[in-house]
Design a protein around this motif. Structure first.
Motif, PDB file in Angstrom:
ATOM      1  N   ARG A  11     -47.004   1.590 -25.905  1.00 29.13           N
ATOM      2  CA  ARG A  11     -48.470   1.566 -25.940  1.00 29.13           C
ATOM      3  C   ARG A  11     -48.937   2.727 -26.810  1.00 29.13           C
ATOM      4  N   TRP A  12     -49.403   2.401 -28.006  1.00 33.30           N
ATOM      5  CA  TRP A  12     -49.729   3.445 -28.988  1.00 33.30           C
ATOM      6  C   TRP A  12     -50.992   4.221 -28.635  1.00 33.30           C
ATOM      7  N   ARG A  13     -51.838   3.690 -27.779  1.00 31.30           N
ATOM      8  CA  ARG A  13     -53.036   4.421 -27.375  1.00 31.30           C
ATOM      9  C   ARG A  13     -52.740   5.457 -26.289  1.00 31.30           C
ATOM     10  N   SER A  40     -51.922  -4.278 -27.297  1.00 30.30           N
ATOM     11  CA  SER A  40     -52.712  -4.505 -28.513  1.00 30.30           C
ATOM     12  C   SER A  40     -51.803  -5.017 -29.611  1.00 30.30           C
ATOM     13  N   GLU A  42     -51.457  -3.645 -32.471  1.00 30.26           N
ATOM     14  CA  GLU A  42     -50.753  -2.472 -33.003  1.00 30.26           C
ATOM     15  C   GLU A  42     -49.491  -2.198 -32.187  1.00 30.26           C
ATOM     16  N   ASP A  43     -49.592  -2.309 -30.864  1.00 31.17           N
ATOM     17  CA  ASP A  43     -48.421  -2.116 -30.009  1.00 31.17           C
ATOM     18  C   ASP A  43     -47.306  -3.088 -30.389  1.00 31.17           C
ATOM     19  N   ASP A 168     -59.403   0.645 -42.825  1.00 24.65           N
ATOM     20  CA  ASP A 168     -59.503   0.570 -41.368  1.00 24.65           C
ATOM     21  C   ASP A 168     -60.778   1.211 -40.809  1.00 24.65           C
ATOM     22  N   GLU A 240     -57.574   1.541 -32.021  1.00 27.41           N
ATOM     23  CA  GLU A 240     -56.178   1.689 -32.384  1.00 27.41           C
ATOM     24  C   GLU A 240     -55.981   2.950 -33.226  1.00 27.41           C
ATOM     25  N   LYS A 241     -54.731   3.401 -33.284  1.00 23.19           N
ATOM     26  CA  LYS A 241     -54.424   4.652 -33.978  1.00 23.19           C
ATOM     27  C   LYS A 241     -54.775   4.597 -35.463  1.00 23.19           C
ATOM     28  N   ARG A 242     -54.586   3.464 -36.100  1.00 24.67           N
ATOM     29  CA  ARG A 242     -54.874   3.379 -37.526  1.00 24.67           C
ATOM     30  C   ARG A 242     -56.368   3.531 -37.801  1.00 24.67           C
TER      31      ARG A 242
END
Length: 362
Positions: A11-13, A40, A42-43, A168, A240-242
Motif C-alpha cells: 500500500r503506497w499511501r 489503488s 498505483e498499489d 500528474d 497517490e504518491k505520483r
C-alpha cells in the motif's frame, strides 16, 4: 535469516508500509515474508515490481503463520500484529525475536495509542524508534530492550524533481493557473492542527492552500466540512504518491503545523523534492527542519510569524528558489535516503543473529 513483516506491504499511501518496503529492498541477502492487499491502481502497478524481488514472499496470513522465523518486525501497534508475533514466537520455540519500531511519539492524551503501547510493552525483545521523540517511552520503560533510533527516509529516485513532468498535477490545481500556493499534506485530525490551517486560511484570504490527506474517522469530519467550504483551500483527499510528487514540485512550501509525530514522511519527501517546510518546534520536527537550511520552526501561537514566513516563500524569486531547492534536496539525500536507512535495519537484524545487538551501532 527469515523475517516476517505482518503488514499489507504493497500500500503506497501507507507510511509504515513504505518504511518496510525500503527495508526489504535494501537487504537482498535476507528473506522476508509479508502480506498483500492493494487498494489503488498505483498499489497494483508498483506492487508487481516489488513482489518480483527474490528476497520477498507474498503469503496469505494462514500460510505465513505456519512457518518459522528468526525475526518478526512490528511497526504498526495492533492486536492483530501482536497476535501474529506471539504465534511466531511459539512456532519458533522461543528462538524467534520480536522487534518493534515505534513510529509515533506517544502521550497519555492520545488514549488509544497510549493503551496500545502498554499492551505492546511486554512483548518485544527489542525496541527501535524512528526519532528521539518516539523513543522516549521505551527508553524509560524498557531501557535494557531499547536499542536506539533508525530514522525514516525517502525514495530519492521516485521523489526527484526531474521525474515530475506535470502530467500528474490534479485538474483542480491546474485551474488556478500557476498561482503560488502552500501545500498541506497530513491526516485530518486534532493533533495535525487542521484547525490552524483553517485559521490561517481565514487570516490570509488572498493566499491559496492545497490540502491532501486521510480523514481520520470520528475526529476529522468537522474539519473536512470547513476545508471544503473555504474558497482559498483546494481539498484533494487521499491521493497517490505520483500526484503528491507533482504537488511537492510546484508548491511554494509545505505547511505542516502538527503537534506530534514520529518522523513524518511528508516532511522528508518534501525535502527530497527540494520543498521548504514550515513546522512547529515540537516532537520530532526539530530533528528534520533546520531553520535557514530547509525551512522554519514556528510555534502556532506566533501567527504573525507564520504569515510572514508563508508570504516569504510564496514571493521567493525564481533564481533564489531554484538554488535553495537544490540545497534542500542534497541535504535530504545525504541524511535520509531510504537505501541508507534500509541498510541500518539489515545491520540491526544481523547483530541480533550474531548476538551483538548491544553494539550494533558501532
Amino acid at each position: 535469516m527469515k523475517i516476517l513483516l505482518p503488514i499489507n506491504i504493497d500500500r503506497w499511501r501507507s507510511s509504515i508500509a513504505t518504511q518496510l518496503r525500503a527495508v526489504v529492498e535494501a537487504n537482498p541477502d535476507l528473506e522476508f515474508t509479508s502480506f498483500s492487499s492493494p487498494t489503488s491502481e498505483e498499489d497494483r502497478q508498483r506492487g508487481e515490481v516489488f513482489w518480483n524481488l527474490p528476497q520477498v514472499t507474498k503469503a496469505s496470513q494462514a500460510m505465513a503463520l505456519t512457518r518459522r522465523y528468526d525475526i518478526v518486525q512490528l511497526a504498526a501497534i495492533s492486536r492483530k500484529n501482536m497476535l501474529a508475533a506471539r504465534i511466531a514466537r511459539l512456532r519458533g520455540c522461543g528462538s524467534t525475536k520480536i522487534v518493534s519500531i515505534l513510529c509515533l511519539e506517544i502521550v497519555k492524551e492520545d488514549v488509544c495509542s497510549w493503551r496500545n503501547y502498554h499492551r505492546l510493552l511486554p512483548l518485544p525483545d527489542y525496541f527501535l524508534a524512528v526519532s528521539h521523540a518516539a523513543g522516549v517511552l521505551p527508553m524509560m520503560d524498557a531501557p535494557e530492550r531499547y536499542k536506539g533510533v533508525i530514522p525514516n527516509g525517502f525514495d530519492e529516485v521516485f521523489f526527484d524533481p526531474a521525474v515530475a513532468d506535470g502530467t500528474d498535477l490534479p485538474e483542480e490545481v491546474r485551474r488556478i493557473g500557476g498561482r503560488p500556493f502552500l501545500l498541506y499534506v497530513s491526516s485530518v485530525e486534532p493533533r495535525k492542527r487542521t484547525d490552524f490551517l483553517l485559521r490561517m486560511a481565514d487570516r490570509m484570504p488572498d493566499v491559496m492552500f492545497v490540502a491532501a490527506g486521510f480523514v481520520v474517522p470520528g475526529m476529522g469530519e468537522p474539519y473536512l466540512k470547513e476545508l471544503c467550504r473555504k474558497p482559498n483551500i483546494i481539498w484533494l483527499g487521499l491521493i497517490e504518491k505520483r500526484v503528491l510528487r507533482e504537488l511537492y514540485r510546484v508548491a511554494s512550501a509545505l505547511f505542516f503545523p502538527s503537534e506530534r509525530e514520529g518522523m513524518p514522511l511528508a516532511i522528508i519527501e518534501a525535502f527530497g523534492m527540494g520543498l521548504p517546510v514550515i513546522a512547529q518546534p515540537k516532537s520530532s520536527m526539530p530533528d528534520l527542519v533546520k531553520p535557514g537550511v530547509n525551512g522554519e520552526l514556528i510555534d502556532c501561537s506566533e501567527e504573525d510569524t507564520w504569515e510572514s514566513v508563508c508570504r516569504k516563500y510564496l514571493a521567493q524569486p525564481i533564481s533564489e528558489r531554484e538554488q535553495f531547492r537544490k540545497t534542500i534536496r542534497r541535504w535530504a539525500i545525504e541524511n535520509h535516503s531510504w537505501s541508507k536507512v534500509g541498510r541500518l535495519y539489515g545491520r540491526f537484524y544481523k547483530a541480533i543473529r550474531d548476538g551483538k545487538v548491544d553494539s550494533w551501532q558501532q
